[in-house]
Design an enzyme around this catalytic site. Structure first.
Site, PDB file in Angstrom:
ATOM      1  N   ASP A  10       0.709  -0.628  -0.356  1.00  0.00           N
ATOM      2  CA  ASP A  10      -0.461   0.047  -1.513  1.00  0.00           C
ATOM      3  C   ASP A  10       0.483   0.895  -2.060  1.00  0.00           C
ATOM      4  O   ASP A  10       0.965   1.914  -1.632  1.00  0.00           O
ATOM      5  CB  ASP A  10      -1.749   0.016  -0.782  1.00  0.00           C
ATOM      6  CG  ASP A  10      -2.700   0.490  -1.799  1.00  0.00           C
ATOM      7  OD1 ASP A  10      -3.006  -0.295  -2.759  1.00  0.00           O
ATOM      8  OD2 ASP A  10      -3.334   1.464  -1.434  1.00  0.00           O
ATOM      9  N   SER A  11      -0.316   1.413  -3.251  1.00  0.00           N
ATOM     10  CA  SER A  11      -0.133   2.560  -3.852  1.00  0.00           C
ATOM     11  C   SER A  11      -0.607   3.915  -3.133  1.00  0.00           C
ATOM     12  O   SER A  11      -0.055   4.913  -3.172  1.00  0.00           O
ATOM     13  CB  SER A  11      -0.766   3.021  -5.299  1.00  0.00           C
ATOM     14  OG  SER A  11      -2.220   2.455  -4.764  1.00  0.00           O
ATOM     15  N   TYR A  42      -1.656   4.341  -8.994  1.00  0.00           N
ATOM     16  CA  TYR A  42      -0.994   3.675  -9.759  1.00  0.00           C
ATOM     17  C   TYR A  42      -1.949   3.040 -11.005  1.00  0.00           C
ATOM     18  O   TYR A  42      -1.290   2.602 -11.892  1.00  0.00           O
ATOM     19  CB  TYR A  42      -0.673   2.353  -9.107  1.00  0.00           C
ATOM     20  CG  TYR A  42       0.784   2.446  -8.188  1.00  0.00           C
ATOM     21  CD1 TYR A  42       1.176   3.715  -7.791  1.00  0.00           C
ATOM     22  CD2 TYR A  42       1.226   1.171  -7.596  1.00  0.00           C
ATOM     23  CE1 TYR A  42       2.409   3.839  -6.902  1.00  0.00           C
ATOM     24  CE2 TYR A  42       2.446   1.322  -6.776  1.00  0.00           C
ATOM     25  CZ  TYR A  42       2.809   2.392  -6.595  1.00  0.00           C
ATOM     26  OH  TYR A  42       3.977   2.745  -5.576  1.00  0.00           O
ATOM     27  N   GLY A  43      -3.051   2.720 -10.673  1.00  0.00           N
ATOM     28  CA  GLY A  43      -4.179   2.200 -11.655  1.00  0.00           C
ATOM     29  C   GLY A  43      -4.088   2.652 -12.978  1.00  0.00           C
ATOM     30  O   GLY A  43      -4.788   1.998 -13.835  1.00  0.00           O
ATOM     31  N   ASN A  74      -4.407  -4.221  -5.629  1.00  0.00           N
ATOM     32  CA  ASN A  74      -5.090  -5.115  -6.802  1.00  0.00           C
ATOM     33  C   ASN A  74      -4.232  -4.899  -7.980  1.00  0.00           C
ATOM     34  O   ASN A  74      -3.763  -5.794  -8.519  1.00  0.00           O
ATOM     35  CB  ASN A  74      -6.343  -4.771  -7.057  1.00  0.00           C
ATOM     36  CG  ASN A  74      -7.224  -5.376  -6.171  1.00  0.00           C
ATOM     37  OD1 ASN A  74      -7.783  -6.690  -6.250  1.00  0.00           O
ATOM     38  ND2 ASN A  74      -7.656  -4.761  -5.019  1.00  0.00           N
ATOM     39  N   THR A  75      -3.830  -3.577  -8.276  1.00  0.00           N
ATOM     40  CA  THR A  75      -3.094  -3.218  -9.469  1.00  0.00           C
ATOM     41  C   THR A  75      -1.641  -3.777  -9.349  1.00  0.00           C
ATOM     42  O   THR A  75      -1.316  -4.359 -10.207  1.00  0.00           O
ATOM     43  CB  THR A  75      -2.949  -1.882  -9.538  1.00  0.00           C
ATOM     44  OG1 THR A  75      -4.354  -0.970  -9.301  1.00  0.00           O
ATOM     45  CG2 THR A  75      -2.079  -0.976 -10.763  1.00  0.00           C
ATOM     46  N   GLU A 154      -9.484   9.095  -2.100  1.00  0.00           N
ATOM     47  CA  GLU A 154      -8.180   9.737  -1.333  1.00  0.00           C
ATOM     48  C   GLU A 154      -8.348  11.153  -1.089  1.00  0.00           C
ATOM     49  O   GLU A 154      -7.897  11.632   0.058  1.00  0.00           O
ATOM     50  CB  GLU A 154      -7.108   9.648  -2.343  1.00  0.00           C
ATOM     51  CG  GLU A 154      -6.598   8.412  -2.897  1.00  0.00           C
ATOM     52  CD  GLU A 154      -5.220   8.056  -1.998  1.00  0.00           C
ATOM     53  OE1 GLU A 154      -4.745   8.819  -1.441  1.00  0.00           O
ATOM     54  OE2 GLU A 154      -5.136   6.572  -1.893  1.00  0.00           O
ATOM     55  N   THR A 188      -8.429  -2.169  -3.462  1.00  0.00           N
ATOM     56  CA  THR A 188      -8.309  -1.924  -1.934  1.00  0.00           C
ATOM     57  C   THR A 188      -9.074  -0.637  -1.358  1.00  0.00           C
ATOM     58  O   THR A 188      -9.571  -0.401  -0.342  1.00  0.00           O
ATOM     59  CB  THR A 188      -7.010  -2.235  -1.330  1.00  0.00           C
ATOM     60  OG1 THR A 188      -6.275  -1.281  -2.003  1.00  0.00           O
ATOM     61  CG2 THR A 188      -6.723  -3.611  -1.575  1.00  0.00           C
TER      62      THR A 188
HETATM   63  N1  DGL Z   1      -5.582   0.401  -4.091  1.00  0.00           N
HETATM   64  C1  DGL Z   1      -5.148   0.213  -5.348  1.00  0.00           C
HETATM   65  C2  DGL Z   1      -5.754  -1.189  -5.981  1.00  0.00           C
HETATM   66  O1  DGL Z   1      -6.225  -2.026  -5.016  1.00  0.00           O
HETATM   67  C3  DGL Z   1      -5.604   1.189  -6.735  1.00  0.00           C
HETATM   68  C4  DGL Z   1      -5.339   2.689  -6.632  1.00  0.00           C
HETATM   69  C5  DGL Z   1      -4.373   3.323  -7.485  1.00  0.00           C
HETATM   70  O2  DGL Z   1      -4.864   3.402  -8.450  1.00  0.00           O
HETATM   71  O3  DGL Z   1      -3.139   3.644  -6.955  1.00  0.00           O
HETATM   72  O4  DGL Z   1      -5.776  -1.347  -7.068  1.00  0.00           O
END
Ligand code: DGL
Length: 278
Positions: A10-11, A42-43, A74-75, A154, A188
């Site tokens: 994950d990010s 990352y989003g 998800n991203t 976070e 997530t």
């Molecule tokens: N956990 C990441 C997701 O499911 C998003 C968090 C992020 O923006 O990095 O999209």
């Protein structure tokens, strides 16, 4: 049988929300987790950047000899799944969006009003909406991005008024104007605020992709005869920034799971491929 680990990434720490479900459903599976905490979120980043970061992490997991990669983000699933599958055709790669979208399409009655919340990138990709609409065109689907949720989560700002106000800011009009009966937690990190969301909107059915994906993982491993039979093992969680936030959040996510005692944490500098074990 295949006792090699499953690689999750994950990010940041959001993807960890899948791990307790895996530990409960498939307790003999060993996990290597990579959270890119140094570069999260990352989003709201450009897709080309997300592609570069996620290929680096997938390369690392492949070097760790994982038998499967789970994109617990998800991203990344919305933007990089097909690229990663092309890059590593020999390894099954599971995204987190399709299993939940399939379940919604299969289980929500016709005319249901389904809302999707996620990061800006996930929502702009319309990955959930397109997948659900192709399978169940009679569902009414709405989407909205909630970009402030991830930084607050976070930071551990979860069980308090600031988070509740932020949820209301993004979701009050969204739920009301679209007369939603169901919402998909399309990020997530969001299972960590599931309790807040169900307290504020008690009539809303909540779909949690972090748990739904476990069924898909089990099915693929079973079909490939790759379920593990490990008995004594340690899961390894790598983070590109093993911050206090990361450790605190692990305690929070794994409070009801005994197995988390068998986790080793490693601070990993992906760019220099250096590990600092704690
Ligand atoms: N956990 C990441 C997701 O499911 C998003 C968090 C992020 O923006 O990095 O999209």
């Amino acid at each position: 049988m295949d006792n090699r680990p499953i690689g999750f990434f994950d990010s940041g720490l959001g993807g960890l929300t899948s791990i307790p479900y895996l530990m409960n459903a498939l307790p003999q599976e060993k996990v290597i987790y990579f959270g890119d905490t140094a570069r999260t979120p990352y989003g709201s980043k450009a897709v080309t950047t997300i592609r570069r970061f996620s290929s680096e992490i997938a390369d690392f997991l492949v070097k760790c000899n994982v038998k499967m990669i789970v994109i617990a983000c998800n991203t990344v699933s919305a933007t990089c799944l097909e690229d990663l599958r092309k890059r590593f055709p020999e390894i099954p790669i599971v995204g987190i969006i399709t299993p939940a979208a399939d379940e919604v399409a299969r289980t929500c009655p016709e005319g249901s009003r389904v809302g999707i919340i996620g990061t800006k990138v996930t929502i702009a990709s319309h990955a959930y909406r397109n997948h659900i609409a192709a399978l169940a065109p009679k569902l009414r689907i709405s989407e909205t991005a909630c970009p402030a949720f991830v930084p607050l989560i976070e930071e551990g700002i979860i069980r308090n008024e600031i988070m509740d106000m932020t949820i209301r800011y993004y979701m009050d009009d969204f739920v009301k104007n679209n007369r939603l009966d169901t919402v998909i937690l399309g990020c997530t990190h969001y299972p960590l605020i599931k309790e807040n969301i169900s307290r504020i909107y008690p009539d809303l059915k909540i779909v949690n992709p972090s748990s739904v994906v476990i069924g898909e993982i089990e099915k693929i491993l079973r079909d490939r005869d790759q379920l593990a039979e490990n008995s004594d093992f340690t899961n390894v969680f790598y983070a590109s920034d093993l911050s206090e936030n990361f450790i605190n959040m692990i305690d929070h996510i794994f409070e009801d799971v005994d197995e988390h005692k068998k986790v080793k944490f490693v601070n990993f500098d992906l760019e220099r491929e250096r590990m600092y074990e704690l």
